[in-house]
Motif scaffolding. Structure first.
Motif, PDB file in Angstrom:
ATOM      1  N   ILE A  82     -25.750  43.176 -32.445  1.00 57.03           N
ATOM      2  CA  ILE A  82     -25.760  42.639 -33.805  1.00 57.03           C
ATOM      3  C   ILE A  82     -26.967  43.096 -34.634  1.00 57.03           C
ATOM      4  O   ILE A  82     -26.826  43.622 -35.732  1.00 57.03           O
ATOM      5  CB  ILE A  82     -25.735  41.089 -33.773  1.00 57.03           C
ATOM      6  CG1 ILE A  82     -24.500  40.576 -33.030  1.00 57.03           C
ATOM      7  CG2 ILE A  82     -25.818  40.511 -35.181  1.00 57.03           C
ATOM      8  CD1 ILE A  82     -23.184  40.901 -33.687  1.00 57.03           C
ATOM      9  N   LEU A  83     -28.167  42.881 -34.094  1.00 60.95           N
ATOM     10  CA  LEU A  83     -29.379  43.072 -34.897  1.00 60.95           C
ATOM     11  C   LEU A  83     -29.586  44.473 -35.461  1.00 60.95           C
ATOM     12  O   LEU A  83     -29.996  44.600 -36.619  1.00 60.95           O
ATOM     13  CB  LEU A  83     -30.610  42.634 -34.098  1.00 60.95           C
ATOM     14  CG  LEU A  83     -30.708  41.132 -33.835  1.00 60.95           C
ATOM     15  CD1 LEU A  83     -31.970  40.811 -33.042  1.00 60.95           C
ATOM     16  CD2 LEU A  83     -30.672  40.350 -35.124  1.00 60.95           C
ATOM     17  N   PRO A  84     -29.335  45.543 -34.713  1.00 63.69           N
ATOM     18  CA  PRO A  84     -29.554  46.867 -35.314  1.00 63.69           C
ATOM     19  C   PRO A  84     -28.710  47.100 -36.570  1.00 63.69           C
ATOM     20  O   PRO A  84     -29.189  47.693 -37.536  1.00 63.69           O
ATOM     21  CB  PRO A  84     -29.167  47.841 -34.201  1.00 63.69           C
ATOM     22  CG  PRO A  84     -29.355  47.070 -32.945  1.00 63.69           C
ATOM     23  CD  PRO A  84     -28.973  45.656 -33.296  1.00 63.69           C
ATOM     24  N   ALA A  85     -27.489  46.617 -36.576  1.00 60.74           N
ATOM     25  CA  ALA A  85     -26.630  46.800 -37.739  1.00 60.74           C
ATOM     26  C   ALA A  85     -27.037  45.887 -38.891  1.00 60.74           C
ATOM     27  O   ALA A  85     -27.050  46.299 -40.048  1.00 60.74           O
ATOM     28  CB  ALA A  85     -25.176  46.547 -37.355  1.00 60.74           C
ATOM     29  N   TRP A 144     -16.099  52.922 -29.416  1.00 59.80           N
ATOM     30  CA  TRP A 144     -15.253  53.920 -30.061  1.00 59.80           C
ATOM     31  C   TRP A 144     -15.359  53.819 -31.582  1.00 59.80           C
ATOM     32  O   TRP A 144     -15.548  54.816 -32.280  1.00 59.80           O
ATOM     33  CB  TRP A 144     -13.793  53.733 -29.621  1.00 59.80           C
ATOM     34  CG  TRP A 144     -12.843  54.521 -30.460  1.00 59.80           C
ATOM     35  CD1 TRP A 144     -12.563  55.849 -30.364  1.00 59.80           C
ATOM     36  CD2 TRP A 144     -12.069  54.020 -31.563  1.00 59.80           C
ATOM     37  NE1 TRP A 144     -11.649  56.206 -31.333  1.00 59.80           N
ATOM     38  CE2 TRP A 144     -11.331  55.102 -32.075  1.00 59.80           C
ATOM     39  CE3 TRP A 144     -11.923  52.765 -32.144  1.00 59.80           C
ATOM     40  CZ2 TRP A 144     -10.474  54.966 -33.159  1.00 59.80           C
ATOM     41  CZ3 TRP A 144     -11.068  52.637 -33.218  1.00 59.80           C
ATOM     42  CH2 TRP A 144     -10.348  53.725 -33.715  1.00 59.80           C
ATOM     43  N   GLY A 145     -15.254  52.603 -32.102  1.00 60.39           N
ATOM     44  CA  GLY A 145     -15.284  52.414 -33.548  1.00 60.39           C
ATOM     45  C   GLY A 145     -16.610  52.764 -34.175  1.00 60.39           C
ATOM     46  O   GLY A 145     -16.662  53.368 -35.251  1.00 60.39           O
ATOM     47  N   ARG A 146     -17.690  52.408 -33.508  1.00 62.04           N
ATOM     48  CA  ARG A 146     -19.019  52.650 -34.091  1.00 62.04           C
ATOM     49  C   ARG A 146     -19.535  54.061 -33.841  1.00 62.04           C
ATOM     50  O   ARG A 146     -20.391  54.537 -34.579  1.00 62.04           O
ATOM     51  CB  ARG A 146     -20.020  51.616 -33.578  1.00 62.04           C
ATOM     52  CG  ARG A 146     -19.755  50.226 -34.101  1.00 62.04           C
ATOM     53  CD  ARG A 146     -19.718  50.197 -35.613  1.00 62.04           C
ATOM     54  NE  ARG A 146     -19.537  48.841 -36.118  1.00 62.04           N
ATOM     55  CZ  ARG A 146     -19.099  48.549 -37.310  1.00 62.04           C
ATOM     56  NH1 ARG A 146     -18.757  49.500 -38.151  1.00 62.04           N
ATOM     57  NH2 ARG A 146     -18.975  47.284 -37.696  1.00 62.04           N
ATOM     58  N   PHE A 147     -19.020  54.735 -32.841  1.00 67.74           N
ATOM     59  CA  PHE A 147     -19.345  56.155 -32.672  1.00 67.74           C
ATOM     60  C   PHE A 147     -18.420  57.016 -33.529  1.00 67.74           C
ATOM     61  O   PHE A 147     -18.773  58.111 -33.910  1.00 67.74           O
ATOM     62  CB  PHE A 147     -19.215  56.596 -31.222  1.00 67.74           C
ATOM     63  CG  PHE A 147     -20.454  56.407 -30.396  1.00 67.74           C
ATOM     64  CD1 PHE A 147     -21.694  56.839 -30.835  1.00 67.74           C
ATOM     65  CD2 PHE A 147     -20.374  55.787 -29.164  1.00 67.74           C
ATOM     66  CE1 PHE A 147     -22.834  56.664 -30.077  1.00 67.74           C
ATOM     67  CE2 PHE A 147     -21.515  55.612 -28.375  1.00 67.74           C
ATOM     68  CZ  PHE A 147     -22.746  56.044 -28.842  1.00 67.74           C
ATOM     69  N   SER A 173     -18.603  54.609 -38.020  1.00 70.90           N
ATOM     70  CA  SER A 173     -19.992  54.845 -37.628  1.00 70.90           C
ATOM     71  C   SER A 173     -20.940  54.367 -38.727  1.00 70.90           C
ATOM     72  O   SER A 173     -20.655  54.465 -39.906  1.00 70.90           O
ATOM     73  CB  SER A 173     -20.203  56.338 -37.379  1.00 70.90           C
ATOM     74  OG  SER A 173     -21.557  56.620 -37.169  1.00 70.90           O
ATOM     75  N   PHE A 174     -22.086  53.838 -38.302  1.00 69.70           N
ATOM     76  CA  PHE A 174     -23.090  53.411 -39.277  1.00 69.70           C
ATOM     77  C   PHE A 174     -23.837  54.595 -39.867  1.00 69.70           C
ATOM     78  O   PHE A 174     -24.526  54.453 -40.863  1.00 69.70           O
ATOM     79  CB  PHE A 174     -24.109  52.460 -38.597  1.00 69.70           C
ATOM     80  CG  PHE A 174     -23.535  51.125 -38.253  1.00 69.70           C
ATOM     81  CD1 PHE A 174     -23.043  50.282 -39.226  1.00 69.70           C
ATOM     82  CD2 PHE A 174     -23.495  50.694 -36.940  1.00 69.70           C
ATOM     83  CE1 PHE A 174     -22.516  49.040 -38.920  1.00 69.70           C
ATOM     84  CE2 PHE A 174     -22.979  49.461 -36.612  1.00 69.70           C
ATOM     85  CZ  PHE A 174     -22.481  48.628 -37.604  1.00 69.70           C
ATOM     86  N   THR A 175     -23.742  55.741 -39.241  1.00 69.17           N
ATOM     87  CA  THR A 175     -24.500  56.918 -39.712  1.00 69.17           C
ATOM     88  C   THR A 175     -23.724  57.775 -40.682  1.00 69.17           C
ATOM     89  O   THR A 175     -24.273  58.709 -41.231  1.00 69.17           O
ATOM     90  CB  THR A 175     -24.935  57.778 -38.514  1.00 69.17           C
ATOM     91  OG1 THR A 175     -23.770  58.213 -37.806  1.00 69.17           O
ATOM     92  CG2 THR A 175     -25.853  57.006 -37.579  1.00 69.17           C
ATOM     93  N   ALA A 228     -27.440  52.888 -34.702  1.00 71.05           N
ATOM     94  CA  ALA A 228     -26.751  53.643 -33.645  1.00 71.05           C
ATOM     95  C   ALA A 228     -26.896  52.959 -32.288  1.00 71.05           C
ATOM     96  O   ALA A 228     -26.175  53.297 -31.340  1.00 71.05           O
ATOM     97  CB  ALA A 228     -27.289  55.064 -33.580  1.00 71.05           C
ATOM     98  N   LEU A 229     -27.792  51.993 -32.184  1.00 71.95           N
ATOM     99  CA  LEU A 229     -27.940  51.256 -30.929  1.00 71.95           C
ATOM    100  C   LEU A 229     -26.764  50.326 -30.651  1.00 71.95           C
ATOM    101  O   LEU A 229     -26.562  49.915 -29.512  1.00 71.95           O
ATOM    102  CB  LEU A 229     -29.244  50.453 -30.922  1.00 71.95           C
ATOM    103  CG  LEU A 229     -30.516  51.279 -30.788  1.00 71.95           C
ATOM    104  CD1 LEU A 229     -31.740  50.376 -30.863  1.00 71.95           C
ATOM    105  CD2 LEU A 229     -30.506  52.060 -29.494  1.00 71.95           C
ATOM    106  N   VAL A 230     -25.969  49.997 -31.659  1.00 73.79           N
ATOM    107  CA  VAL A 230     -24.817  49.110 -31.445  1.00 73.79           C
ATOM    108  C   VAL A 230     -23.814  49.744 -30.478  1.00 73.79           C
ATOM    109  O   VAL A 230     -23.470  49.138 -29.465  1.00 73.79           O
ATOM    110  CB  VAL A 230     -24.166  48.698 -32.781  1.00 73.79           C
ATOM    111  CG1 VAL A 230     -22.866  47.956 -32.540  1.00 73.79           C
ATOM    112  CG2 VAL A 230     -25.126  47.851 -33.602  1.00 73.79           C
ATOM    113  N   PRO A 231     -23.331  50.976 -30.728  1.00 73.93           N
ATOM    114  CA  PRO A 231     -22.396  51.551 -29.766  1.00 73.93           C
ATOM    115  C   PRO A 231     -23.046  51.888 -28.426  1.00 73.93           C
ATOM    116  O   PRO A 231     -22.384  51.831 -27.385  1.00 73.93           O
ATOM    117  CB  PRO A 231     -21.862  52.802 -30.468  1.00 73.93           C
ATOM    118  CG  PRO A 231     -22.883  53.141 -31.493  1.00 73.93           C
ATOM    119  CD  PRO A 231     -23.491  51.826 -31.904  1.00 73.93           C
TER     120      PRO A 231
END
Length: 127
Positions: free
Chosen positions: A63-66, A117-120, A124-126, A73-76
């Motif tokens: 949660i916190l990184p996002a 899968w979703g966040r990579f 993606s947050f990037t 990128a630490l979430v995935p």
């Protein structure tokens, strides 16, 4: 899709937080008599506390990184670590004949795969 990923991450973080708190702060003897906790009688208290801290860190890492936009990128990456943790949990519960807990861990694993899968990938947050 983004909302589903946030909900999935929140659910998994809640599971990790609950597991981390119990493993970190409850006595091993109390955990060993709880349903699904029989395995704790076979590990040392240091290992149990360490596992609890790892789960607390997983709850934060999902949660916190996002939320803070600091290294999102630490979430995935955290989700992949959770996948590995759930493989170990499934093996442990499977060896003890606790099929329902192994299946529950498989559900958590699938949720973590979805988040990774979703966040990579598509959310993606990037990107």
């Amino acid at each position: 899709m983004n909302l589903a990923l946030w909900i999935g991450a929140a659910l998994l973080a809640a599971v990790a937080l609950a597991g981390g708190i119990t493993k970190t702060f409850l006595p091993r003897e109390k955990l060993a008599v709880a349903p699904g906790g029989e395995w704790t009688a076979h590990v040392g208290p240091g290992f149990l506390r360490t596992l609890g801290v790892v789960e607390l860190l997983a709850a934060a890492g999902l949660i916190l990184p996002a939320v803070t936009d600091i290294a999102p990128a630490l979430v995935p990456v955290t989700a992949i670590c959770w996948i590995l943790l759930m493989v170990g949990a499934m093996i442990t519960h499977g060896r003890l004949g606790e099929a329902k807990f192994a299946v529950l861990n498989a559900v958590y694993l699938v949720l973590a795969v979805f988040i990774a899968w979703g966040r990579f990938g598509p959310e993606s947050f990037t990107g």
